[in-house]
Structures are given as C-alpha cells and as structure tokens.
Write a protein that holds these residues in place. Structure first.
Motif, PDB file in Angstrom:
ATOM      1  N   ASN A  65       0.155  -6.160  -5.605  1.00  0.00           N
ATOM      2  CA  ASN A  65       1.052  -5.106  -5.440  1.00  0.00           C
ATOM      3  C   ASN A  65       2.440  -5.623  -5.829  1.00  0.00           C
ATOM      4  O   ASN A  65       3.337  -4.939  -5.468  1.00  0.00           O
ATOM      5  CB  ASN A  65       1.173  -4.512  -3.881  1.00  0.00           C
ATOM      6  N   GLN A  66       2.454  -6.353  -6.800  1.00  0.00           N
ATOM      7  CA  GLN A  66       3.779  -6.874  -7.440  1.00  0.00           C
ATOM      8  C   GLN A  66       4.338  -6.040  -8.129  1.00  0.00           C
ATOM      9  O   GLN A  66       5.400  -5.925  -8.432  1.00  0.00           O
ATOM     10  CB  GLN A  66       3.498  -8.200  -8.067  1.00  0.00           C
ATOM     11  N   LEU A  67       3.765  -4.710  -8.661  1.00  0.00           N
ATOM     12  CA  LEU A  67       4.221  -3.742  -9.420  1.00  0.00           C
ATOM     13  C   LEU A  67       5.250  -3.031  -8.751  1.00  0.00           C
ATOM     14  O   LEU A  67       6.424  -2.677  -9.203  1.00  0.00           O
ATOM     15  CB  LEU A  67       3.151  -2.529 -10.009  1.00  0.00           C
ATOM     16  N   ALA A  68       4.941  -2.635  -7.428  1.00  0.00           N
ATOM     17  CA  ALA A  68       5.847  -1.868  -6.659  1.00  0.00           C
ATOM     18  C   ALA A  68       7.373  -2.738  -6.385  1.00  0.00           C
ATOM     19  O   ALA A  68       8.477  -2.075  -6.501  1.00  0.00           O
ATOM     20  CB  ALA A  68       5.317  -1.371  -5.235  1.00  0.00           C
ATOM     21  N   THR A  69       6.892  -4.063  -6.017  1.00  0.00           N
ATOM     22  CA  THR A  69       8.355  -4.730  -5.880  1.00  0.00           C
ATOM     23  C   THR A  69       9.091  -4.943  -7.116  1.00  0.00           C
ATOM     24  O   THR A  69      10.308  -4.703  -7.047  1.00  0.00           O
ATOM     25  CB  THR A  69       7.826  -6.078  -5.639  1.00  0.00           C
ATOM     26  N   LEU A  70       8.432  -4.908  -8.258  1.00  0.00           N
ATOM     27  CA  LEU A  70       9.230  -5.058  -9.428  1.00  0.00           C
ATOM     28  C   LEU A  70       9.866  -3.785  -9.826  1.00  0.00           C
ATOM     29  O   LEU A  70      10.937  -3.788 -10.560  1.00  0.00           O
ATOM     30  CB  LEU A  70       8.293  -5.419 -10.579  1.00  0.00           C
ATOM     31  N   ALA A  71       9.181  -2.631  -9.445  1.00  0.00           N
ATOM     32  CA  ALA A  71       9.723  -1.389  -9.695  1.00  0.00           C
ATOM     33  C   ALA A  71      10.973  -1.105  -9.012  1.00  0.00           C
ATOM     34  O   ALA A  71      12.164  -0.840  -9.474  1.00  0.00           O
ATOM     35  CB  ALA A  71       8.710  -0.181  -9.262  1.00  0.00           C
ATOM     36  N   VAL A  72      11.000  -1.619  -7.677  1.00  0.00           N
ATOM     37  CA  VAL A  72      12.024  -1.463  -6.913  1.00  0.00           C
ATOM     38  C   VAL A  72      13.126  -2.177  -7.534  1.00  0.00           C
ATOM     39  O   VAL A  72      14.704  -1.679  -7.451  1.00  0.00           O
ATOM     40  CB  VAL A  72      11.794  -1.906  -5.441  1.00  0.00           C
ATOM     41  N   PHE A  73      13.208  -3.486  -7.618  1.00  0.00           N
ATOM     42  CA  PHE A  73      14.100  -4.144  -8.211  1.00  0.00           C
ATOM     43  C   PHE A  73      14.750  -3.618  -9.565  1.00  0.00           C
ATOM     44  O   PHE A  73      15.778  -3.772  -9.854  1.00  0.00           O
ATOM     45  CB  PHE A  73      13.880  -5.783  -8.253  1.00  0.00           C
ATOM     46  N   ALA A 111       5.600  -8.440   0.687  1.00  0.00           N
ATOM     47  CA  ALA A 111       4.906  -7.033   0.098  1.00  0.00           C
ATOM     48  C   ALA A 111       3.538  -7.409   0.143  1.00  0.00           C
ATOM     49  O   ALA A 111       2.427  -6.450   0.701  1.00  0.00           O
ATOM     50  CB  ALA A 111       5.269  -6.573  -1.034  1.00  0.00           C
ATOM     51  N   ARG A 112       2.911  -8.485  -0.320  1.00  0.00           N
ATOM     52  CA  ARG A 112       1.662  -8.782  -0.492  1.00  0.00           C
ATOM     53  C   ARG A 112       0.985  -8.958   0.925  1.00  0.00           C
ATOM     54  O   ARG A 112      -0.257  -8.685   1.408  1.00  0.00           O
ATOM     55  CB  ARG A 112       1.368  -9.971  -1.416  1.00  0.00           C
ATOM     56  N   PRO A 154       5.561  -1.559   4.714  1.00  0.00           N
ATOM     57  CA  PRO A 154       6.312  -2.299   6.056  1.00  0.00           C
ATOM     58  C   PRO A 154       7.315  -3.504   5.435  1.00  0.00           C
ATOM     59  O   PRO A 154       8.156  -3.733   5.858  1.00  0.00           O
ATOM     60  CB  PRO A 154       5.069  -3.027   6.577  1.00  0.00           C
ATOM     61  N   ALA A 155       6.930  -3.974   4.353  1.00  0.00           N
ATOM     62  CA  ALA A 155       7.941  -5.187   4.006  1.00  0.00           C
ATOM     63  C   ALA A 155       9.303  -4.659   3.487  1.00  0.00           C
ATOM     64  O   ALA A 155      10.189  -5.098   3.982  1.00  0.00           O
ATOM     65  CB  ALA A 155       7.242  -5.607   2.560  1.00  0.00           C
ATOM     66  N   TRP A 156       9.193  -3.344   2.683  1.00  0.00           N
ATOM     67  CA  TRP A 156      10.479  -2.980   2.245  1.00  0.00           C
ATOM     68  C   TRP A 156      11.146  -2.368   3.481  1.00  0.00           C
ATOM     69  O   TRP A 156      12.481  -2.348   3.545  1.00  0.00           O
ATOM     70  CB  TRP A 156      10.295  -1.963   1.256  1.00  0.00           C
ATOM     71  N   ASN A 161       1.288   2.795   5.231  1.00  0.00           N
ATOM     72  CA  ASN A 161       2.039   2.340   3.795  1.00  0.00           C
ATOM     73  C   ASN A 161       2.969   3.119   3.160  1.00  0.00           C
ATOM     74  O   ASN A 161       4.009   2.772   3.122  1.00  0.00           O
ATOM     75  CB  ASN A 161       0.965   1.674   3.252  1.00  0.00           C
ATOM     76  N   ARG A 162       2.394   4.242   2.674  1.00  0.00           N
ATOM     77  CA  ARG A 162       3.402   5.067   1.751  1.00  0.00           C
ATOM     78  C   ARG A 162       4.462   5.734   2.918  1.00  0.00           C
ATOM     79  O   ARG A 162       5.731   5.975   2.488  1.00  0.00           O
ATOM     80  CB  ARG A 162       2.569   6.354   1.207  1.00  0.00           C
ATOM     81  N   LEU A 163       4.242   6.013   3.931  1.00  0.00           N
ATOM     82  CA  LEU A 163       5.133   6.686   5.000  1.00  0.00           C
ATOM     83  C   LEU A 163       6.165   5.731   5.442  1.00  0.00           C
ATOM     84  O   LEU A 163       7.519   6.094   5.511  1.00  0.00           O
ATOM     85  CB  LEU A 163       4.311   6.913   6.249  1.00  0.00           C
ATOM     86  N   LEU A 164       5.922   4.639   5.355  1.00  0.00           N
ATOM     87  CA  LEU A 164       6.951   3.325   5.757  1.00  0.00           C
ATOM     88  C   LEU A 164       7.665   3.220   4.365  1.00  0.00           C
ATOM     89  O   LEU A 164       8.978   2.953   4.682  1.00  0.00           O
ATOM     90  CB  LEU A 164       6.245   2.056   5.956  1.00  0.00           C
ATOM     91  N   ALA A 165       7.060   3.125   3.234  1.00  0.00           N
ATOM     92  CA  ALA A 165       7.893   3.137   1.997  1.00  0.00           C
ATOM     93  C   ALA A 165       8.815   4.536   1.824  1.00  0.00           C
ATOM     94  O   ALA A 165      10.007   4.021   1.607  1.00  0.00           O
ATOM     95  CB  ALA A 165       7.169   3.047   0.996  1.00  0.00           C
TER      96      ALA A 165
END
Length: 330
Positions: free
Chosen positions: A112-120, A191-192, A198-200, A309-313
């Motif tokens: 799920n690295q794409l979500a992390t890259l998108a946020v940054f 995130a992984r 939860p991570a963010w 997961n989506r709710l926490l994001a």
C-alpha cells in the motif's frame, strides 16, 4: 593442556587413559558431562555450554574445574558433589527449556505504498502552492507560516490546531525534501504493518502530541514548523510496536528498536541551531507510547478491515482539514 578451576586453583596432573579422549580426571574429581554417570566415556561441551554450566555450578556454590580435551571441554566436579551438580544442571535445563521463545511469525505485508506516496505528494504540492505567487488569487489571503506555525504561547492559549498545521509547513525545499524522504521510509513501513488509516492517524496524533508537549516547555514566543516532529513520531511508533512484539525474546531483541530510535534522534534530530530538538524528542516519545498501545490493540484485534481502515484515514484527513479551517478563520 591447561586447566582452569572454579575455585581459582590449578588442577594437578591428570591421568591418560585409553577411553574417551584418552584423559582421566584427577583422583576425587569426575566429569559432570558424563552422559550416563558411570565414569566411562563423556560428551565434550562447547565453549558456550561450558561457560553456562560453570555459571550454574558457581551460583550453587559447587566447585568445578575445566579441561580442554580434543574439540571440546570437560567440566569436573568433586565426586562427593557429582549427584548434586547433575541435579542442579537438570533443574536449570528444565527451567530454561523454552527460552528464548520463538520469534513472532513473519507474515506478508500488503503493498500500500501508493497511498503513502500520494499523501507526501499532496504535502509537496501544498508547500509549493502556498509559495506560488500565481496561486494567491484563488487561495485564502493569509500568511500561511504565521497562521499555522507551532507558536508555543498561542498553542497553550487554546489554538490546538497549530500542533497539526505546523506539520505541513516548511522553511524551504531542503527542509521539505528531508522530511519527505524519511517520512516515506518510516510512515511507509507503518502503513504496511498497521494499515494506511491507522498509521496516518497515529502519526498525526503523535506529531500533534509532540508539538503540544514541546509548547509546554518552551517560551511563549517559541515558533516552529515542519513535519519532522511527525517523522520522529513515526520512528517512535516503530520502536513501540517492536517493544511489544519482541517483549518475550532476549532483551537485546526488543531494546534494539529503542536504541536505534534514540540513535536516529542523536544523528538527525540535533542538527544546527535552528533545529527544534524538543519537538523531535517529544515526537519520538509520544510515538513510542502510541506505538505500545497500538501494538497491544493489533495483537488483540488484528489489522482493521477495509471499512475501518478507510474511516481512520478519513479521520486523519478530517482533523487536518479542520485544523487548517480554524487556522485560516483565526
């Protein structure tokens, strides 16, 4: 062929024989590693085994002597204490037969690295836009640095949103790039491990907590910006997760993440005179606490499902959006 004595005395002599390794112990002494206790052939001990057995015997006040024989070692005890020595070693073996326990099973982690890259990527875009003259016509007419920085006095006066907005502001491209690189590495791992939501949320809350704690100890005029507090919070989260995960194996295993986190703080968190060491330290400590709590929850309930997961994001995004809305209005 030198011998050592647990009582700090030298073993005298020693008789050669045709059995075993061709060595007979001195009169009155007997190899405690005699497998059958018959005085016949014996099993040589490794250096590590000999050291451990010696410590067991010494702790029970049983005299011992060591002898290097062939590829191993003999551990000798007085014949009168042979049975007691064997009993103590057996007790030690039984008490430690399940130690150290096996490490937690490794499991495949989601990609799920794409979500992390998108946020940054959004963080970089935001930092670029608020400095772009052409964007001032359609962005709110505010001084973003003044409106969103972590000014200690204003935070303590009730402007809690500054603990979040300051995480999205930077003093320049180099400042931003450093936080983005380390953030992708640390938050990406979290995130992984936990899921993106939860991570963010944890990184954001721990970063906010670090800025608030820092404000408590700083002068009212103290001001700071940068995502580095959140990055160090992510490092603390990783350390906290591993403290719980490796709490049963040897202490070196679970102390390593904490030592690594402190080492990273020493190398990267002290920087030059403009570096806010307090924010880095409190981000790390807040993340450590959050990481321990998250690890316990993860062990008990497992990874969150897709909807949670989506709710926490969304909760993390909502907190940041609310913080900037309040910052612009104030």
């Amino acid at each position: 062929m030198a011998e050592s004595d647990g009582c700090n005395a030298t073993v005298a002599g020693g008789r050669r024989a045709a059995n075993g390794e061709g060595y007979l112990p001195p009169p009155g002494w007997r190899p405690v590693n005699d497998p059958l206790g018959t005085g016949g052939d014996w099993l040589p001990l490794s250096r590590a085994e000999s050291r451990v057995w010696s410590l067991v015997l010494a702790s029970r006040g049983i005299p011992y002597r060591q002898r290097k024989v062939g590829g191993g070692r003999l551990l000798l005890v007085p014949e009168s204490l042979f049975i007691e020595a064997r009993r103590q070693l057996e007790l030690y073996r039984l008490e430690n037969r399940d130690w150290p326990p096996p490490l937690p099973e490794s499991r495949p982690l989601p990609e799920n690295q794409l979500a992390t890259l998108a946020v940054f990527g959004l963080l970089c875009a935001f930092s670029f836009l608020i400095e772009l003259p052409a964007a001032r016509d359609w962005l709110p007419r505010v001084n973003w640095q003044i409106a969103g920085s972590a000014r200690a006095g204003l935070i303590l006066d009730g402007q809690w949103w500054r603990t979040a907005t300051a995480l999205t502001l930077h003093t320049g491209g180099l400042h931003l790039a450093g936080n983005v690189v380390f953030g992708i590495l640390t938050v990406g791992w979290l995130a992984r491990e936990l899921g993106s939501g939860p991570a963010w949320l944890l990184v954001l809350l721990a970063g906010m907590g670090g800025n608030w704690l820092n404000a408590l100890l700083q002068a009212p005029a103290h001001d700071a910006v940068g995502a580095s507090t959140a990055v160090f919070a992510a490092v603390g989260l990783i350390a906290g997760l591993n403290l719980v995960r490796y709490r049963r194996p040897l202490w070196r295993r679970w102390a390593l993440p904490l030592a690594a986190a402190l080492g990273l703080l020493a190398m990267l968190g002290a920087g030059d005179g403009r570096t806010d060491l307090g924010a880095h330290l409190f981000g790390l400590l807040t993340g450590l606490v959050f990481g321990v709590v998250a690890a316990w929850g993860h062990e008990r309930h497992g990874r969150p499902g897709p909807w949670l997961n989506r709710l926490l994001a969304l909760a993390a995004a909502g907190i940041m959006a609310l913080a900037w809305w309040l910052a612009i209005r104030s």
